[in-house]
Design an enzyme around this catalytic site. Sequence first.
Site, short mmCIF file in Angstrom:
data_model
loop_
_atom_site.label_atom_id
_atom_site.label_comp_id
_atom_site.label_asym_id
_atom_site.label_seq_id
_atom_site.Cartn_x
_atom_site.Cartn_y
_atom_site.Cartn_z
CG ASP A 34 -1.24 2.00 -2.08
OD1 ASP A 34 -1.23 3.16 -2.54
OD2 ASP A 34 -1.87 1.08 -2.62
CG HIS B 273 -4.32 4.55 -3.90
ND1 HIS B 273 -4.01 3.34 -3.33
CD2 HIS B 273 -5.68 4.63 -3.91
CE1 HIS B 273 -5.11 2.69 -3.02
NE2 HIS B 273 -6.14 3.45 -3.36
CD GLU C 196 -9.44 3.11 -1.61
OE1 GLU C 196 -8.73 2.93 -2.62
OE2 GLU C 196 -10.67 3.27 -1.68
CD GLU D 184 -12.37 5.81 -7.14
OE1 GLU D 184 -12.74 5.39 -8.25
OE2 GLU D 184 -11.41 5.34 -6.51
CG ASN E 115 -13.03 6.63 -0.39
OD1 ASN E 115 -12.18 7.22 0.29
ND2 ASN E 115 -12.75 5.55 -1.08
#
Length: 685
Positions: free
Chosen positions: A448, A418, A446, A339, A383
């Site tokens: 979801d 996300h 990641e 990030e 990432n």
Amino acid sequence: MPSARPVPSALRPVVAAAAALVALALVAAGALVSSLATPAGALSPAVVLTSDFESGLDGWQARGAASVSTTATGARGAGSLLVQDRVDPWDGALIPVTEIFEPGTTYTIGLWLRLPDGAGTADLRVSVQRDLDGQPSYETLTTVEGVSSQWRQVTATYTPGLFDTASLYVESVSSPADVMVDDVLVSGVRYTPDLSLTPVSDAVSVPFGIAVEPQDLLGGRGDLLAHHAEQITPGNQMKPDAIQPTEGTFTFAAADGLVDWAIEHDMRVYGHTLLWHQQTPDWFFQRDGAALTTSAADQALLRERLRTHIEAVADHYRETYGEYGTPGNPIFAFDVVNEVIDESQPDGLRRSEWYRVLGPSYIADAFRYARAAFGPEVLLFINDYNTEYPDKRAPYLRLVTDLLAQGVPVDGVGHQLHVEVGRSIPMVEDTIEAFEALDVTQAVTELDVSAYRDSGESWTQPPADRLLEQGYYYRDMLAMLERHASSFESITIWGLEDSRTWLRSGAAPLLFDGALQAKPAYWGIVDPSRIGATPTPTPSVTATPGVTPTVTPTPSVTPTPSVTPTVTATPSVTPTPADPRACRVAYTTNDWNTGFTAGVRVTNTGTSALSGWTLTFSLDGGQRVTQGWSASWTQSGARVTATNAAWNGSLAPGGSVDIGFNGSHTGSNPRPTSFALGGVPCAVG
């Protein structure tokens, strides 16, 4: 990184349990046990603790400086527990649960809370302390806001990890006001998953992984994990604050437990993460307690600390499990830099402490240190989140392109994903295709899918139709990813089951529910014909026009982990022919703790094209815009102004533009009720 938790304070390391604990809807404490439906594969709930304080303290004790006694004022009976003499927020009342709780069992905890008459209001917490090998962990089960002199019923669920000793306690967020507690009722149930289901890994053509915490290895959760995954990602145990909390003191026990489990179950391990602006101890950026400067000496010190940390991690796992790439060592990849992109900055790089002291060079340094430390057998990833948005995609692509041009050993690019039901899948695909032009592999790191579309929605359990929609969304997302399977090293879901998501209660973003049973989301990946009777494709959302990336010598960095903004299909709008300047705005949010991400879709429903636009609205709940994208964002008081970016100012009749921002709130996040485009009021919805 959405898995982020608040950094421990100097006095009491409060670890927010957003990834592990989910507050439930209020229920009548007296009906708590009888109202619990026993799911398939579960034992009947058993009451393990009751306290009504009718004849004494029932085993409860003072915590910290507090004192405890009984009173003659009860929620439903004649007595309750009174907690007084509190000095700090964590002073309170506790009951030991070492002999009551079992690791891996799910407990429902119900109790009543109030303040004495005349004490005003306070935000209270129900928490658990677990001690393992001399190290305490503090986990918040639920926070109850605005408790007054009226009794409040509260329930929460909790699944403990391993512990030597444990206690359940009541504290407050900040106020040390006196507190009253009554009618505590705790019941436990151990869930058993259906292991006859097709493993998710069998339905995905690239290695399938799940991000986990130590609790996810226990009991039925461990069985579920072992059945469906081929690799794991430690959620928090390999982050800098977990590995090196103080300079020169390395703590690998929690991370090693996950690696050991992976070896026992023939799984790979994706390491996460070596460098991040969050969950990095303050000492990294200090000398003798004072902040590092940009002097040559301080820059050299910070680079040495970064290199030492990376080398220590690499050496530990080589010495413990053997050389990387050999059968005994399951670590195949690591997030080196996490990030670092901030699309609102001119160079696209986050203004973190790393950047303040070292400038952009730290990114390339981290990758070079990692290659030297880990060798060629470990894939080195960068990432980030929100990479599907064009304005985030552009600096991310530019950064990676620049690093590769400099010979920096970047092997892979991670996309967190996300998202929520309705997020544009074509927009995600555009990002994947953009990186396919580079000599890197990619990974979904990641994933979801929140069942919420915005902060205006709230429920204990999502409606059945929303879970079906979520199943179709997973179906369509995975179908798209499979079209690009040759570009991916792995696909990882961020969490095992819904009760342990980092998102707010009711988001239900994962493949299995809190009872470890398969949801429509699972069938969306494994067998879409079983989602529902009439599957319909996920509505397509037109992506915001892309930014043409340009290569610059400066690497980039990204925004703070936040829940990705909601993007939903644009409602059908019939423009009013008489009004050439009509407009419509769809505003959606995703909330967490005291932050939120807002997505704003502006549609020109008039008859004239716009060659530039300015949107205004008010945030009347005290919210603050902290970072925006796809527009120039300013805020004065409650009034927010968004002006078009250079690449999206043209808006034809019927055309739409998607913009958004990250914001902060103090516990309430009311939606704006009106919007204006160029001073013209817009329809909302």
